[in-house]
Design an enzyme around this catalytic site. Sequence first.
Site, PDB file in Angstrom:
ATOM      1  CB  CYS A   1     -64.285   8.374   1.051  1.00  0.00           C
ATOM      2  SG  CYS A   1     -63.327   7.541   2.314  1.00  0.00           S
TER       3      CYS A   1
ATOM      4  CB  CYS B   1     -66.032   4.387   5.405  1.00  0.00           C
ATOM      5  SG  CYS B   1     -64.438   5.074   4.943  1.00  0.00           S
TER       6      CYS B   1
ATOM      7  CB  CYS C   1     -66.247   9.158   4.552  1.00  0.00           C
ATOM      8  SG  CYS C   1     -66.774   7.645   3.724  1.00  0.00           S
TER       9      CYS C   1
ATOM     10  CE  LYS D   1     -33.412 -10.939  -7.696  1.00  0.00           C
ATOM     11  NZ  LYS D   1     -33.189  -9.680  -7.050  1.00  0.00           N
TER      12      LYS D   1
ATOM     13  CB  CYS E   1     -65.289   3.209   1.438  1.00  0.00           C
ATOM     14  SG  CYS E   1     -66.063   4.831   1.544  1.00  0.00           S
TER      15      CYS E   1
ATOM     16  CG  ASP F   1      -0.849   5.155  -0.162  1.00  0.00           C
ATOM     17  OD1 ASP F   1      -1.739   4.878  -1.004  1.00  0.00           O
ATOM     18  OD2 ASP F   1      -0.948   4.904   1.054  1.00  0.00           O
TER      19      ASP F   1
ATOM     20  CG  ASP G   1      -1.939  -1.072   1.200  1.00  0.00           C
ATOM     21  OD1 ASP G   1      -1.903  -1.889   0.246  1.00  0.00           O
ATOM     22  OD2 ASP G   1      -2.784  -1.119   2.118  1.00  0.00           O
TER      23      ASP G   1
ATOM     24  CG  ASP H   1     -30.851  -7.324  -1.549  1.00  0.00           C
ATOM     25  OD1 ASP H   1     -31.309  -7.572  -0.432  1.00  0.00           O
ATOM     26  OD2 ASP H   1     -31.438  -6.605  -2.381  1.00  0.00           O
TER      27      ASP H   1
ATOM     28  CB  SER I   1     -38.010  -6.071 -13.332  1.00  0.00           C
ATOM     29  OG  SER I   1     -37.894  -6.320 -11.974  1.00  0.00           O
TER      30      SER I   1
ATOM     31  CE  LYS J   1     -37.248 -11.978  -4.707  1.00  0.00           C
ATOM     32  NZ  LYS J   1     -36.787 -10.633  -4.543  1.00  0.00           N
TER      33      LYS J   1
ATOM     34  CD  GLU K   1     -24.884 -14.115 -13.777  1.00  0.00           C
ATOM     35  OE1 GLU K   1     -25.319 -13.049 -13.294  1.00  0.00           O
ATOM     36  OE2 GLU K   1     -24.488 -14.231 -14.942  1.00  0.00           O
TER      37      GLU K   1
ATOM     38  CE1 TYR L   1     -27.191  -7.628 -13.765  1.00  0.00           C
ATOM     39  CE2 TYR L   1     -26.026  -7.264 -11.716  1.00  0.00           C
ATOM     40  CZ  TYR L   1     -27.107  -7.032 -12.514  1.00  0.00           C
ATOM     41  OH  TYR L   1     -28.091  -6.184 -12.096  1.00  0.00           O
TER      42      TYR L   1
HETATM   43  S1  IVH Z   1     -29.836 -10.040 -14.540  1.00  0.00           S
HETATM   44  C1  IVH Z   1     -32.859  -8.182 -17.499  1.00  0.00           C
HETATM   45  N1  IVH Z   1     -28.178 -10.855 -12.746  1.00  0.00           N
HETATM   46  O1  IVH Z   1     -31.978  -8.185  -9.445  1.00  0.00           O
HETATM   47  C2  IVH Z   1     -32.066  -9.065 -16.611  1.00  0.00           C
HETATM   48  N2  IVH Z   1     -29.796  -9.248 -12.100  1.00  0.00           N
HETATM   49  O2  IVH Z   1     -34.873  -8.311  -8.955  1.00  0.00           O
HETATM   50  C3  IVH Z   1     -31.217  -8.254 -15.779  1.00  0.00           C
HETATM   51  N3  IVH Z   1     -29.647  -8.524  -9.782  1.00  0.00           N
HETATM   52  O3  IVH Z   1     -32.885  -5.309 -11.173  1.00  0.00           O
HETATM   53  C4  IVH Z   1     -31.006  -8.778 -14.474  1.00  0.00           C
HETATM   54  N4  IVH Z   1     -27.914  -9.788  -9.262  1.00  0.00           N
HETATM   55  O4  IVH Z   1     -30.556  -5.352 -10.201  1.00  0.00           O
HETATM   56  C5  IVH Z   1     -29.216 -10.061 -12.998  1.00  0.00           C
HETATM   57  N5  IVH Z   1     -26.598 -11.661 -11.264  1.00  0.00           N
HETATM   58  C6  IVH Z   1     -27.631 -10.863 -11.527  1.00  0.00           C
HETATM   59  C7  IVH Z   1     -28.205 -10.024 -10.547  1.00  0.00           C
HETATM   60  C8  IVH Z   1     -29.296  -9.234 -10.879  1.00  0.00           C
HETATM   61  C9  IVH Z   1     -28.794  -8.887  -8.822  1.00  0.00           C
HETATM   62  C10 IVH Z   1     -30.733  -7.566  -9.591  1.00  0.00           C
HETATM   63  C11 IVH Z   1     -30.912  -6.595 -10.716  1.00  0.00           C
HETATM   64  C12 IVH Z   1     -32.383  -6.594 -11.002  1.00  0.00           C
HETATM   65  C13 IVH Z   1     -32.942  -7.247  -9.801  1.00  0.00           C
HETATM   66  C14 IVH Z   1     -34.268  -7.904 -10.121  1.00  0.00           C
END
Ligand code: IVH
Length: 718
Positions: A434, A412, A415, A118, A428, A41, A37, A120, A86, A318, A116, A230
């Site tokens: 309302c 309700c 109202c 997923k 309602c 630097d 490091d 978060d 999505s 999921k 892969e 990805y």
């Molecule tokens: S592929 C159109 N690969 O999950 C396909 N998405 O719930 C594009 N995410 O909005 C998505 N890891 O932000 C893909 N290995 C992965 C991912 C991934 C996380 C997210 C992504 C997406 C969300 C959907």
Amino acid sequence: MSESSPGGPERRARELRRTLRHHSYLYYVRDQPEISDERFDELFRELRALEEAHPELVTPDSPTQRVGAEPLDAFETIEHTAPMLSLDSSADVEPLERFDERMRKALGEDVGYVVEPKLDGASIELVYESGRFSRAVTRGDGMRGEGVTANIRTIHSVPLRLRAADREVPPLLALRAEVIMRVGDFEALNARLLESDRPPFANPRNAAAGSLRQLDPRITAARPLDIYVYDILAIDGRPPSTQRATLEALREWGLPVNERCRPAADVEEILAFQAEIEEGRDDLEYEIDGIVIKLDDIAARDEVGETSHHPRWAFAFKFPPRKEVTRLLHIFPSVGRTGVVTPIAFMRPVELGGVTVSRANLHNREEVARKDIREGDRVRVQRAGDVIPQVLERIEEPDRERAKPWVMPAECPSCGTVLEPRGPYTFCPNLFACPAQLAGRIQHLGSRHALDIEGLGEETANLLVRQGVIRRVPDLFELKAAKLMELEGFAEKSATNLVEAIDKARTTELARFIYGLGIPEVGVTVARELASHFLSFEAFLEACRPAAGETLEDVDGETLQVDGEALQEVDGIGPRVAEEITAFLTRGEVWKVVKQLHSCIDPEPPPRAGDTLAGLRIVLTGGIESMSRSEAGKKLEALGAKVTSSVSKQTSYVVAGENPGRKLERAQALGVEILDEAGLLKLLSGGPEALSAPDAAPASDAAPAPGAAGDAPETDGS
Ligand code: IVH
């Protein structure tokens, strides 16, 4: 070495930048540093000193430029290079199996996947032009997001320049990535925030997203963000032919790719991967909420296509949501914008996978009865889809006396109107007077995808209604700053700001206005379809109009029978939705309010200029020489065409390039007109008329793709 080294300061600066870039890559992306490091630097300081002495030597992709941009006043809204869709998702095995079945049916038994983790975090688009990092855009609504380039630049694992050593760098490369914060870093950040009396983040995802949305890049720079890339959203040139090759290419360009991605042949292997990942979930340094399964063959993805929401070639499996036990304190009936009265459970706050939960939706009275949930019970709660909390079940406490069963009130709570049961739900019927519904409608009209009126959130809408300032939705447009200032919580500035924001909303896009009306079944996508079909609000209303001969005054309050045939001509609208739309709009009181609102607002039709291809539906198959298929799609769409993934009788043209897939056969079978690449170029330059015109040199502004000439063409996966 110093400035006096051979070649002078310019050469030395270049050398230092190259060295620093290489060691940054080894450190941040590969996690395999080769120098200390301190040495790093030292080199960094040398470069900075050199650039300070010779400011003309500073380049935008110099390692010293990660921080340094001035704070912004606001983020720019930027359109994505390609829509950021999505994912279709479920925590159950059956939907995953059905996904696999669909893929096998469409593509044959030898489908292959890549699985892969997923991640978060916060989804983001990264764009590289000629190998240089040029912009980053948050996902936003999927079509456009906020430009957070300066903030992304502060993330050390994001190369400011792609490595060109092993692989040619395309002129344009748009990528999809996830910005994450590691759990340990997140906890340390929260501790720091608490120490300085600032609110902590609920979870690492919020922390990542919140850190990206800082107007001052120096704040972002101080946040420990990381990133994994990805997917290729768009590429100028030939895209890799598989997801495996994509990940490999991303690695070779020096981008950080998650090392846990791997191929999977079938559901069994997918489930094995899931089990492995889930088992190690708590040992991972970052949060994941499932796995993503993607078709490996990129050309096959085009075969299966996508919906407006998600690609059909990918699926998110999921993890089962996290569960906890807590006590239910109180059940409260809450009246929503559409008049549905929903029982809401208020619970003793409990931590669910990093989020504090104290409220949950109990859906309807039958659900409460079925689960036999009463005030005071101990209940098990979970975060479904890791966001919305649910009460799963009550937990027996044999020695405890329970409260009486909960009942939905007869009137309700907002109202006092007598409530009406409809199936398991309760409504309602006091649609417009309302207060709870009125406040909900006002809030919806001002919401982000509708008129986007800043300062008109839930609290303000409630206040305006509660104080009697707004009695009907159109009153919103009569608001005066002086009147607002009489209300608690409004000062001169906030009052004038709100009035100005409302004024600004008088001119809006037609689709936003239609969406803002809160018509049942009309979400953002349907509203867009309606707007581009009817082009004016008058034409849309005409299609929903009550039957001939009847005027609304005759039928005040009555629901009229309208067949909604004109509506069914709109893409994506079937008989049921058409019926819902007309039934709602033709209620006398609704019709009046809508007309009045329309007199306050001037909705603009969707842009039409240069729409030479409006109304055409086009399918692309096979490789095109002069541009990538996604680029061709975008050009066609920019001229008003609709580019779809499957051939039907409605298809206007199928563009068949090199090695076309089954779509060509289908087009031939259905008698759909087929164009070659020259035809496509004619269509782009002169519209459909140009197709029948005598041959002229095809005009194309597309730069030839690198390596396109000698390379194998894109294929269509069959
Ligand atoms: S592929 C159109 N690969 O999950 C396909 N998405 O719930 C594009 N995410 O909005 C998505 N890891 O932000 C893909 N290995 C992965 C991912 C991934 C996380 C997210 C992504 C997406 C969300 C959907």
